[in-house]
Motif scaffolding. Structure first.
Motif, short mmCIF file in Angstrom:
data_model
loop_
_atom_site.label_atom_id
_atom_site.label_comp_id
_atom_site.label_asym_id
_atom_site.label_seq_id
_atom_site.Cartn_x
_atom_site.Cartn_y
_atom_site.Cartn_z
N ILE A 77 0.86 -1.19 0.00
CA ILE A 77 0.00 0.00 0.00
C ILE A 77 0.89 1.24 0.00
O ILE A 77 1.72 1.42 0.89
CB ILE A 77 -0.94 0.00 1.22
CG1 ILE A 77 -1.91 -1.19 1.11
CG2 ILE A 77 -1.71 1.30 1.33
CD1 ILE A 77 -2.81 -1.38 2.31
N SER A 78 0.69 2.08 -1.01
CA SER A 78 1.51 3.29 -1.13
C SER A 78 1.05 4.34 -0.12
O SER A 78 -0.01 4.21 0.49
CB SER A 78 1.39 3.86 -2.55
OG SER A 78 0.07 4.36 -2.76
N ARG A 80 0.01 7.32 -0.79
CA ARG A 80 -1.21 7.96 -1.31
C ARG A 80 -2.42 7.06 -1.04
O ARG A 80 -3.47 7.54 -0.62
CB ARG A 80 -1.07 8.25 -2.80
CG ARG A 80 -2.30 8.85 -3.44
CD ARG A 80 -2.61 10.22 -2.88
NE ARG A 80 -1.72 11.18 -3.45
CZ ARG A 80 -1.92 12.48 -3.44
NH1 ARG A 80 -3.00 12.98 -2.88
NH2 ARG A 80 -1.06 13.30 -3.95
N GLU A 81 -2.26 5.76 -1.27
CA GLU A 81 -3.36 4.83 -0.98
C GLU A 81 -3.68 4.82 0.51
O GLU A 81 -4.84 4.73 0.91
CB GLU A 81 -3.00 3.42 -1.45
CG GLU A 81 -2.99 3.27 -2.96
CD GLU A 81 -2.39 1.97 -3.43
OE1 GLU A 81 -2.67 1.61 -4.59
OE2 GLU A 81 -1.66 1.31 -2.66
N ARG A 82 -2.65 4.95 1.34
CA ARG A 82 -2.86 5.01 2.78
C ARG A 82 -3.69 6.24 3.16
O ARG A 82 -4.58 6.19 3.98
CB ARG A 82 -1.51 5.02 3.49
CG ARG A 82 -1.53 5.33 4.95
CD ARG A 82 -2.37 4.29 5.71
NE ARG A 82 -2.81 4.85 6.97
CZ ARG A 82 -2.11 4.86 8.08
NH1 ARG A 82 -0.94 4.32 8.11
NH2 ARG A 82 -2.61 5.40 9.16
N HIS A 111 -7.44 4.42 -6.90
CA HIS A 111 -6.82 4.11 -5.59
C HIS A 111 -7.73 3.19 -4.78
O HIS A 111 -7.26 2.23 -4.15
CB HIS A 111 -6.53 5.38 -4.81
CG HIS A 111 -5.38 6.18 -5.33
ND1 HIS A 111 -4.15 5.65 -5.62
CD2 HIS A 111 -5.27 7.51 -5.60
CE1 HIS A 111 -3.32 6.59 -6.04
NE2 HIS A 111 -3.99 7.74 -6.04
N ARG A 114 -7.65 -0.36 -6.11
CA ARG A 114 -6.40 -1.04 -5.74
C ARG A 114 -6.40 -1.42 -4.26
O ARG A 114 -5.88 -2.48 -3.89
CB ARG A 114 -5.20 -0.15 -6.06
CG ARG A 114 -4.96 -0.07 -7.55
CD ARG A 114 -3.68 0.63 -7.86
NE ARG A 114 -3.49 0.69 -9.31
CZ ARG A 114 -2.72 1.57 -9.91
NH1 ARG A 114 -2.05 2.44 -9.19
NH2 ARG A 114 -2.61 1.56 -11.21
N LEU A 115 -6.99 -0.55 -3.43
CA LEU A 115 -7.10 -0.89 -2.00
C LEU A 115 -7.99 -2.11 -1.81
O LEU A 115 -7.67 -2.99 -1.00
CB LEU A 115 -7.65 0.30 -1.21
CG LEU A 115 -6.66 1.42 -0.93
CD1 LEU A 115 -7.38 2.65 -0.40
CD2 LEU A 115 -5.62 0.95 0.08
#
Length: 138
Positions: A77-78, A80-82, A111, A114-115
């Protein structure tokens, strides 16, 4: 040796305070109104001693990194995704998240998708619940 001295100092301070309290109780039996001020002073002393001991024993809290960095890295998890995950947990819609982060709603949708994939979720609430279970968010 320093810890033993500190324990002895705490014990001596508490013993002294207990003797002072017993003395005040005895004086109250002999002279009922004479010990009120002394009782107040002893109570204030106990309060100060308790605060001091608490500060010494408990020390300062250790700052902890937000979330669970190991789980975040393990799932890929990047950052930004966080951030999107935090805003999902706060109940924001895709448009609100886009406004908050200054990105397009389509990017937010990417995003979020992807999460879902990384967390094995099918819905927003499921993703948030799984993230809380992993310690990614509070």
């Amino acid at each position: 040796m320093g810890m033993a001295r500190r324990i002895l100092a705490y014990g001596a301070a508490l013993a002294t305070a207990a003797v002072a309290l017993a003395t005040v109780e005895y004086q109250r039996l002999v002279r009922p109104a004479a010990g009120d001020m002394a009782l107040f002073v002893i109570a204030a002393g106990f309060l100060a001693l308790g605060v001091w001991i608490g500060a010494r024993v408990l020390g300062h809290p250790v700052p902890r990194a937000p979330g669970n960095p190991a789980a975040q890295a393990g799932l890929g998890i990047s950052a930004r995704e966080r951030r999107v995950l935090d805003l999902l947990a706060a109940g924001q819609s895709n448009k609100e998240i886009a406004r908050t982060l200054g990105i397009s709603p389509n990017t937010v949708k990417t995003h979020v998708a992807r999460l879902y994939e990384k967390l094995g979720a099918k819905r927003r609430t499921d993703a948030v619940a799984r993230a809380r279970g992993l310690g990614l968010i509070d």
